[in-house]
Design a protein around this motif. Structure first.
Motif, mmCIF file in Angstrom:
data_model
loop_
_atom_site.group_PDB
_atom_site.id
_atom_site.type_symbol
_atom_site.label_atom_id
_atom_site.label_comp_id
_atom_site.label_asym_id
_atom_site.label_seq_id
_atom_site.Cartn_x
_atom_site.Cartn_y
_atom_site.Cartn_z
ATOM 1 N N SER A 1 -14.417 42.427 -63.846
ATOM 2 C CA SER A 1 -14.708 40.996 -63.773
ATOM 3 C C SER A 1 -13.802 40.346 -62.740
ATOM 4 O O SER A 1 -12.567 40.469 -62.818
ATOM 5 C CB SER A 1 -14.481 40.339 -65.137
ATOM 6 O OG SER A 1 -14.326 38.945 -65.011
ATOM 7 N N PRO A 2 -14.359 39.641 -61.728
ATOM 8 C CA PRO A 2 -13.506 39.004 -60.712
ATOM 9 C C PRO A 2 -12.519 38.002 -61.309
ATOM 10 O O PRO A 2 -11.329 38.028 -60.986
ATOM 11 C CB PRO A 2 -14.517 38.327 -59.788
ATOM 12 C CG PRO A 2 -15.782 39.106 -59.959
ATOM 13 C CD PRO A 2 -15.791 39.503 -61.408
ATOM 14 N N ALA A 3 -13.014 37.120 -62.182
ATOM 15 C CA ALA A 3 -12.115 36.153 -62.804
ATOM 16 C C ALA A 3 -11.089 36.864 -63.670
ATOM 17 O O ALA A 3 -9.904 36.491 -63.705
ATOM 18 C CB ALA A 3 -12.904 35.141 -63.632
ATOM 19 N N GLY A 4 -11.531 37.901 -64.368
ATOM 20 C CA GLY A 4 -10.623 38.667 -65.208
ATOM 21 C C GLY A 4 -9.541 39.361 -64.402
ATOM 22 O O GLY A 4 -8.375 39.422 -64.819
ATOM 23 N N ALA A 5 -9.893 39.878 -63.220
ATOM 24 C CA ALA A 5 -8.911 40.556 -62.375
ATOM 25 C C ALA A 5 -7.817 39.594 -61.936
ATOM 26 O O ALA A 5 -6.629 39.948 -61.911
ATOM 27 C CB ALA A 5 -9.609 41.172 -61.163
ATOM 28 N N ILE A 6 -8.202 38.368 -61.574
ATOM 29 C CA ILE A 6 -7.196 37.374 -61.177
ATOM 30 C C ILE A 6 -6.285 37.053 -62.353
ATOM 31 O O ILE A 6 -5.054 37.024 -62.227
ATOM 32 C CB ILE A 6 -7.872 36.093 -60.658
ATOM 33 C CG1 ILE A 6 -8.601 36.360 -59.346
ATOM 34 C CG2 ILE A 6 -6.827 34.984 -60.465
ATOM 35 C CD1 ILE A 6 -9.374 35.159 -58.809
ATOM 36 N N MET A 7 -6.859 36.822 -63.524
ATOM 37 C CA MET A 7 -6.046 36.453 -64.682
ATOM 38 C C MET A 7 -5.136 37.594 -65.118
ATOM 39 O O MET A 7 -3.987 37.360 -65.512
ATOM 40 C CB MET A 7 -6.962 36.011 -65.833
ATOM 41 C CG MET A 7 -7.562 34.640 -65.621
ATOM 42 S SD MET A 7 -8.359 33.978 -67.115
ATOM 43 C CE MET A 7 -9.882 34.925 -67.136
ATOM 44 N N PRO B 1 -11.754 25.370 -47.266
ATOM 45 C CA PRO B 1 -11.485 24.380 -48.324
ATOM 46 C C PRO B 1 -11.052 25.003 -49.651
ATOM 47 O O PRO B 1 -10.432 24.318 -50.478
ATOM 48 C CB PRO B 1 -12.828 23.649 -48.482
ATOM 49 C CG PRO B 1 -13.540 23.875 -47.186
ATOM 50 C CD PRO B 1 -13.135 25.244 -46.767
ATOM 51 N N LEU B 2 -11.345 26.297 -49.858
ATOM 52 C CA LEU B 2 -10.990 26.930 -51.126
ATOM 53 C C LEU B 2 -9.490 26.997 -51.338
ATOM 54 O O LEU B 2 -9.021 27.173 -52.466
ATOM 55 C CB LEU B 2 -11.585 28.341 -51.197
ATOM 56 C CG LEU B 2 -13.115 28.422 -51.175
ATOM 57 C CD1 LEU B 2 -13.570 29.868 -51.321
ATOM 58 C CD2 LEU B 2 -13.717 27.558 -52.277
ATOM 59 N N LEU B 3 -8.726 26.858 -50.257
ATOM 60 C CA LEU B 3 -7.269 26.795 -50.400
ATOM 61 C C LEU B 3 -6.845 25.643 -51.303
ATOM 62 O O LEU B 3 -5.750 25.674 -51.876
ATOM 63 C CB LEU B 3 -6.621 26.630 -49.020
ATOM 64 C CG LEU B 3 -6.540 27.873 -48.134
ATOM 65 C CD1 LEU B 3 -6.295 27.470 -46.693
ATOM 66 C CD2 LEU B 3 -5.453 28.803 -48.637
ATOM 67 N N PHE B 4 -7.716 24.636 -51.456
ATOM 68 C CA PHE B 4 -7.360 23.429 -52.196
ATOM 69 C C PHE B 4 -8.031 23.338 -53.566
ATOM 70 O O PHE B 4 -7.886 22.323 -54.245
ATOM 71 C CB PHE B 4 -7.727 22.191 -51.372
ATOM 72 C CG PHE B 4 -6.864 22.003 -50.159
ATOM 73 C CD1 PHE B 4 -5.672 21.295 -50.247
ATOM 74 C CD2 PHE B 4 -7.222 22.555 -48.949
ATOM 75 C CE1 PHE B 4 -4.865 21.125 -49.138
ATOM 76 C CE2 PHE B 4 -6.427 22.395 -47.831
ATOM 77 C CZ PHE B 4 -5.245 21.684 -47.925
ATOM 78 N N LEU C 1 -3.639 33.464 -51.353
ATOM 79 C CA LEU C 1 -4.482 33.935 -50.254
ATOM 80 C C LEU C 1 -5.298 35.161 -50.638
ATOM 81 O O LEU C 1 -6.473 35.269 -50.307
ATOM 82 C CB LEU C 1 -3.613 34.249 -49.029
ATOM 83 C CG LEU C 1 -3.154 33.075 -48.165
ATOM 84 C CD1 LEU C 1 -2.287 33.581 -47.013
ATOM 85 C CD2 LEU C 1 -4.328 32.288 -47.629
ATOM 86 N N GLY C 2 -4.668 36.081 -51.345
ATOM 87 C CA GLY C 2 -5.354 37.315 -51.707
ATOM 88 C C GLY C 2 -6.531 37.126 -52.640
ATOM 89 O O GLY C 2 -7.359 38.031 -52.793
ATOM 90 N N ASP C 3 -6.635 35.940 -53.256
ATOM 91 C CA ASP C 3 -7.724 35.677 -54.203
ATOM 92 C C ASP C 3 -8.889 34.920 -53.576
ATOM 93 O O ASP C 3 -9.916 34.713 -54.234
ATOM 94 C CB ASP C 3 -7.208 34.858 -55.403
ATOM 95 C CG ASP C 3 -6.256 35.638 -56.283
ATOM 96 O OD1 ASP C 3 -6.307 36.881 -56.249
ATOM 97 O OD2 ASP C 3 -5.458 35.000 -56.987
ATOM 98 N N LEU C 4 -8.764 34.482 -52.336
ATOM 99 C CA LEU C 4 -9.773 33.580 -51.780
ATOM 100 C C LEU C 4 -11.147 34.235 -51.649
ATOM 101 O O LEU C 4 -12.173 33.574 -51.834
ATOM 102 C CB LEU C 4 -9.316 33.040 -50.423
ATOM 103 C CG LEU C 4 -8.140 32.060 -50.469
ATOM 104 C CD1 LEU C 4 -7.842 31.525 -49.079
ATOM 105 C CD2 LEU C 4 -8.415 30.909 -51.424
ATOM 106 N N HIS C 5 -11.184 35.522 -51.342
ATOM 107 C CA HIS C 5 -12.477 36.213 -51.268
ATOM 108 C C HIS C 5 -13.163 36.200 -52.637
ATOM 109 O O HIS C 5 -14.361 35.922 -52.747
ATOM 110 C CB HIS C 5 -12.284 37.648 -50.786
ATOM 111 C CG HIS C 5 -13.547 38.449 -50.775
ATOM 112 N ND1 HIS C 5 -14.533 38.264 -49.831
ATOM 113 C CD2 HIS C 5 -13.998 39.428 -51.602
ATOM 114 C CE1 HIS C 5 -15.537 39.095 -50.068
ATOM 115 N NE2 HIS C 5 -15.235 39.809 -51.147
ATOM 116 N N VAL C 6 -12.387 36.476 -53.676
ATOM 117 C CA VAL C 6 -12.928 36.464 -55.036
ATOM 118 C C VAL C 6 -13.342 35.053 -55.428
ATOM 119 O O VAL C 6 -14.407 34.839 -56.022
ATOM 120 C CB VAL C 6 -11.894 37.020 -56.033
ATOM 121 C CG1 VAL C 6 -12.416 36.917 -57.469
ATOM 122 C CG2 VAL C 6 -11.557 38.471 -55.705
#
Length: 431
Positions: free
Chosen positions: A91-97, A365-368, A374-379
């Protein structure tokens, strides 16, 4: 923000786990845990600036963290496992968390190690080091700091750009900054409060919906403009966007990797909005050099004298030196958070350069959209497409219309390929 009952079952699960992560990190107040109290400063000056501040592991042990480190690490481990079980391995969201859980676990370990060599080692792992290279064979952060210091020295010798005197008292600066934010952030300024504070080390600090200005600090017009951009447009802007996320509420808070990106983004916006100035840049450069000195074995007094030799007052030199050693000991390794400003700036600049060159302007704009890394912006881009992350409701003026930024970065991309050393020889006859 939609109520959680309006979410799909998948969104509801992500929201619940995200809320649990936000709650779990709540007690991890890094700066509160590492800052030195006024008694340490008073004792240092009472010694005639000749004795190292009396800070060791026992000093920190007397200051309650507000949580039990072992219990907190176990809580984060349990949450990481729960995220995997409920969302799956990929899960992309799960990987970040899950990554955030591990990073917060390192923060717990670092804070538990206050006053020991391990604290500084973990600080370097989380925030970086002056010895870090941006790419193999490329200059390091220390090189970056030294180059800036040399250029600023030439500016000083010209005598043409004198620092503006600071005559605006904290209470007046509070009112002025509040007015500026109302003008430049009209859609969100009512959610933001500027207030005086006696309890911060730096001149200013941004929270979830406020900016604190140190009561006994003095400011000038340039300082207030910088605070508007750095603390208001970026730090408060990304916080408010993160708090508005209906599903991925974890974007309202950020671990150290997000700190590197967010501080770098703030410095980048300072520059493209022309809000920065040489004196500000000197502070950033001196932070890198001071942290590098401490990594090389310099103690508090040596770093303090380095700042004094820059013409900085006793009080400010003490403050700057204590920032380097807070959480550590006056003879131990540094707390390296202060290198995150320059490290993050270079990383954000490189990212924007490549994103624009490759035509991926939608990523900018996703930076905001919250406290991003930075490493999560693709996800995060994919999560926006899935409706799990909302695009940022607020953007600073220089990012709300990408035409100018894209054009500026196009020019910049070419200019950075030119060798300044060769140009210097060619231009010697006209300079």
């Amino acid at each position: 923000m939609p109520a959680t009952t309006q979410l799909t079952p998948q969104q509801q699960t992500i929201r619940e786990l995200s809320d649990q992560l936000v709650e779990a990190q709540q007690p991890l107040r890094i700066l509160d845990a590492v800052n030195w109290d006024d008694a340490v400063k008073a004792d240092f000056f009472a010694s005639g600036e000749s004795r190292l501040p009396r800070v060791d592991a026992d000093y920190y042990a007397q200051r309650d963290l507000g949580f039990d480190p072992e219990a907190k690490r176990q809580e984060l481990l349990d949450l990481e496992l729960r995220i995997r079980r409920k969302l799956g391995e990929y899960s992309p969201a799960g990987a970040i968390m899950r990554r955030m859980c591990r990073e917060y676990g390192e923060v717990v370990q670092m804070l538990a190690a206050r006053g020991t060599p391990t604290f500084s080692l973990l600080s370097r792992e989380l925030y970086g080091s002056p010895l870090d290279a941006f790419h193999a064979g490329e200059p390091t952060l220390a090189d970056f700091g030294q180059m800036m210091a040399e250029t600023l020295g030439e500016i000083d010798r010209s005598g043409l750009l004198q620092p503006e005197p600071r005559t605006i008292r904290g209470a007046d600066a509070v009112s002025m900054l509040q007015t500026r934010l109302a003008e430049s952030m009209p859609d969100v300024h009512e959610s933001v409060t500027v207030m005086p504070s006696d309890g911060i080390v730096s001149d200013a600090a941004a929270g979830s919906d406020y900016i604190k200005l140190r009561t006994d600090a003095l400011f000038n017009e340039r300082d207030i403009r910088l605070l508007e951009v750095h603390e208001g447009w970026v730090h408060l802007g990304t916080t408010l966007n993160g708090k508005a996320q209906p599903v991925c509420t974890f974007l309202s808070k950020g671990p150290p990797s997000a700190t590197v990106t967010q501080e770098g983004l703030a410095v980048f916006v300072e520059n493209v909005s022309l809000a920065t100035y040489p004196e500000r840049l000197r502070r950033v450069a001196n932070r890198i050099l001071a942290v590098g000195m401490a990594e090389d074995g310099a103690d508090f007094i040596e770093v303090y004298r380095f700042f004094r030799n820059q013409g900085i007052s006793q009080d400010e030199a003490y403050t700057f030196a204590s920032r380097v050693f807070r959480g550590s000991t006056p003879g131990g390794g540094p707390f390296t958070k202060d290198v995150s400003y320059s490290k993050g700036f270079v990383l954000v600049y490189n990212y924007l350069q490549l994103a624009i060159r490759k035509g991926k302007l939608d990523r900018v704009p996703l930076l905001f959209c919250g406290k991003t890394t930075l490493g999560d912006l693709h996800v995060l881009s994919n999560l926006v497409d899935e409706g799990l992350v909302q695009p940022p409701a607020y953007l600073p003026p220089v990012f709300s219309n990408l035409h100018g930024l894209a054009a500026w970065m196009c020019y910049s991309g070419f200019l950075r390929k030119l060798r300044l050393e060769s140009i210097e020889a060619d231009y010697s006859s006209i300079l």
